[in-house]
Design a protein around this motif. Structure first.
Motif, mmCIF file in Angstrom:
data_model
loop_
_atom_site.group_PDB
_atom_site.id
_atom_site.type_symbol
_atom_site.label_atom_id
_atom_site.label_comp_id
_atom_site.label_asym_id
_atom_site.label_seq_id
_atom_site.Cartn_x
_atom_site.Cartn_y
_atom_site.Cartn_z
ATOM 1 N N LYS A 1 -20.149 -4.986 -25.014
ATOM 2 C CA LYS A 1 -18.786 -4.687 -24.602
ATOM 3 C C LYS A 1 -18.601 -5.101 -23.146
ATOM 4 C CE LYS A 1 -15.415 -1.118 -25.207
ATOM 5 N NZ LYS A 1 -15.114 0.203 -25.685
ATOM 6 N N GLU A 2 -17.444 -5.712 -22.857
ATOM 7 C CA GLU A 2 -17.150 -6.201 -21.515
ATOM 8 C C GLU A 2 -16.774 -5.072 -20.560
ATOM 9 O OE1 GLU A 2 -14.389 -9.429 -21.053
ATOM 10 O OE2 GLU A 2 -14.696 -9.951 -23.149
ATOM 11 N N ASN A 3 -17.057 -5.299 -19.279
ATOM 12 C CA ASN A 3 -16.562 -4.385 -18.255
ATOM 13 C C ASN A 3 -15.105 -4.713 -17.981
ATOM 14 O OD1 ASN A 3 -18.987 -3.082 -17.904
ATOM 15 N ND2 ASN A 3 -19.671 -4.488 -16.323
ATOM 16 N N LYS A 4 -14.257 -3.722 -18.023
ATOM 17 C CA LYS A 4 -12.843 -3.915 -17.717
ATOM 18 C C LYS A 4 -12.585 -3.428 -16.303
ATOM 19 C CE LYS A 4 -11.303 -3.552 -22.437
ATOM 20 N NZ LYS A 4 -10.342 -2.962 -23.350
ATOM 21 N N ILE A 5 -11.793 -4.228 -15.569
ATOM 22 C CA ILE A 5 -11.477 -3.853 -14.187
ATOM 23 C C ILE A 5 -9.995 -4.055 -13.923
ATOM 24 C CG2 ILE A 5 -13.756 -4.433 -13.260
ATOM 25 C CD1 ILE A 5 -11.852 -6.888 -12.031
ATOM 26 N N ILE A 6 -9.531 -3.357 -12.936
ATOM 27 C CA ILE A 6 -8.202 -3.598 -12.377
ATOM 28 C C ILE A 6 -8.348 -3.467 -10.873
ATOM 29 C CG2 ILE A 6 -6.782 -1.554 -12.040
ATOM 30 C CD1 ILE A 6 -4.884 -2.530 -14.010
ATOM 31 N N GLU A 7 -7.875 -4.461 -10.146
ATOM 32 C CA GLU A 7 -7.907 -4.435 -8.685
ATOM 33 C C GLU A 7 -6.474 -4.498 -8.186
ATOM 34 O OE1 GLU A 7 -10.341 -7.479 -6.906
ATOM 35 O OE2 GLU A 7 -11.834 -7.286 -8.490
ATOM 36 N N ILE A 8 -6.147 -3.630 -7.253
ATOM 37 C CA ILE A 8 -4.805 -3.605 -6.679
ATOM 38 C C ILE A 8 -4.925 -3.674 -5.162
ATOM 39 C CG2 ILE A 8 -2.672 -2.282 -6.426
ATOM 40 C CD1 ILE A 8 -3.411 -0.931 -9.110
ATOM 41 N N SER A 9 -4.182 -4.598 -4.588
ATOM 42 C CA SER A 9 -4.154 -4.752 -3.139
ATOM 43 C C SER A 9 -2.702 -4.696 -2.686
ATOM 44 C CB SER A 9 -4.775 -6.095 -2.753
ATOM 45 O OG SER A 9 -4.594 -6.344 -1.383
ATOM 46 N N ILE A 10 -2.427 -3.872 -1.674
ATOM 47 C CA ILE A 10 -1.075 -3.752 -1.135
ATOM 48 C C ILE A 10 -1.170 -3.896 0.383
ATOM 49 C CG2 ILE A 10 0.943 -2.266 -0.878
ATOM 50 C CD1 ILE A 10 0.020 -0.840 -3.469
ATOM 51 N N GLU A 11 -0.373 -4.827 0.905
ATOM 52 C CA GLU A 11 -0.354 -5.053 2.350
ATOM 53 C C GLU A 11 1.096 -5.128 2.821
ATOM 54 O OE1 GLU A 11 -2.740 -8.351 3.701
ATOM 55 O OE2 GLU A 11 -4.063 -8.131 1.970
ATOM 56 N N TYR A 12 1.328 -4.637 4.023
ATOM 57 C CA TYR A 12 2.650 -4.735 4.640
ATOM 58 C C TYR A 12 2.461 -5.353 6.012
ATOM 59 C CZ TYR A 12 7.237 -3.456 6.397
ATOM 60 O OH TYR A 12 8.506 -3.503 6.916
ATOM 61 N N SER A 13 3.074 -6.516 6.208
ATOM 62 C CA SER A 13 2.928 -7.220 7.479
ATOM 63 C C SER A 13 4.194 -8.012 7.761
ATOM 64 C CB SER A 13 1.726 -8.165 7.406
ATOM 65 O OG SER A 13 1.592 -8.889 8.606
ATOM 66 N N ARG A 14 4.662 -7.949 8.997
ATOM 67 C CA ARG A 14 5.831 -8.706 9.438
ATOM 68 C C ARG A 14 7.028 -8.512 8.508
ATOM 69 N NH1 ARG A 14 3.061 -14.360 10.827
ATOM 70 N NH2 ARG A 14 1.061 -13.394 10.662
ATOM 71 N N ASN A 15 7.211 -7.287 8.087
ATOM 72 C CA ASN A 15 8.369 -6.906 7.273
ATOM 73 C C ASN A 15 8.332 -7.471 5.854
ATOM 74 O OD1 ASN A 15 10.415 -5.094 7.574
ATOM 75 N ND2 ASN A 15 11.960 -6.631 8.011
#
Length: 85
Positions: A1-15
């Motif tokens: 069985k495969e490893n399931k992943i979810i990656e979330i990246s949130i950045e706020y820069s220069r509006n």
């Protein structure tokens, strides 16, 4: 069985709000319309449509891309300081 992943990246820069989501998948069932593969289609697959509509309303942008094992979504929302979502 495969490893399931979810990656979330949130950045706020220069509006600008930048959101990146990477979700693992088995590499099957990708097409240009990004339809759900769930059996109960009425209860799945509406999330990306909602995101696209919101980004259009607030002058944002979205990009989809994928590899053999990952589905990626990048979204930009411009001038966030004056936007109420």
């Amino acid at each position: 069985k495969e490893n399931k992943i979810i990656e979330i990246s949130i950045e706020y820069s220069r509006n600008v709000l930048y959101i990146s989501v990477i979700n693992s998948f088995n590499g099957d069932h990708i097409d240009k319309e990004l339809r759900t593969t769930h059996k109960e289609k009425n209860n799945h697959g509406l999330g990306l449509q909602s995101v696209q509509k919101s980004l259009e309303k607030y002058s944002g942008s979205i990009n989809f891309h994928y590899t053999q094992k990952e589905f990626c979504v990048d979204a930009l929302l411009y001038d966030c300081s004056n936007t109420i979502i």
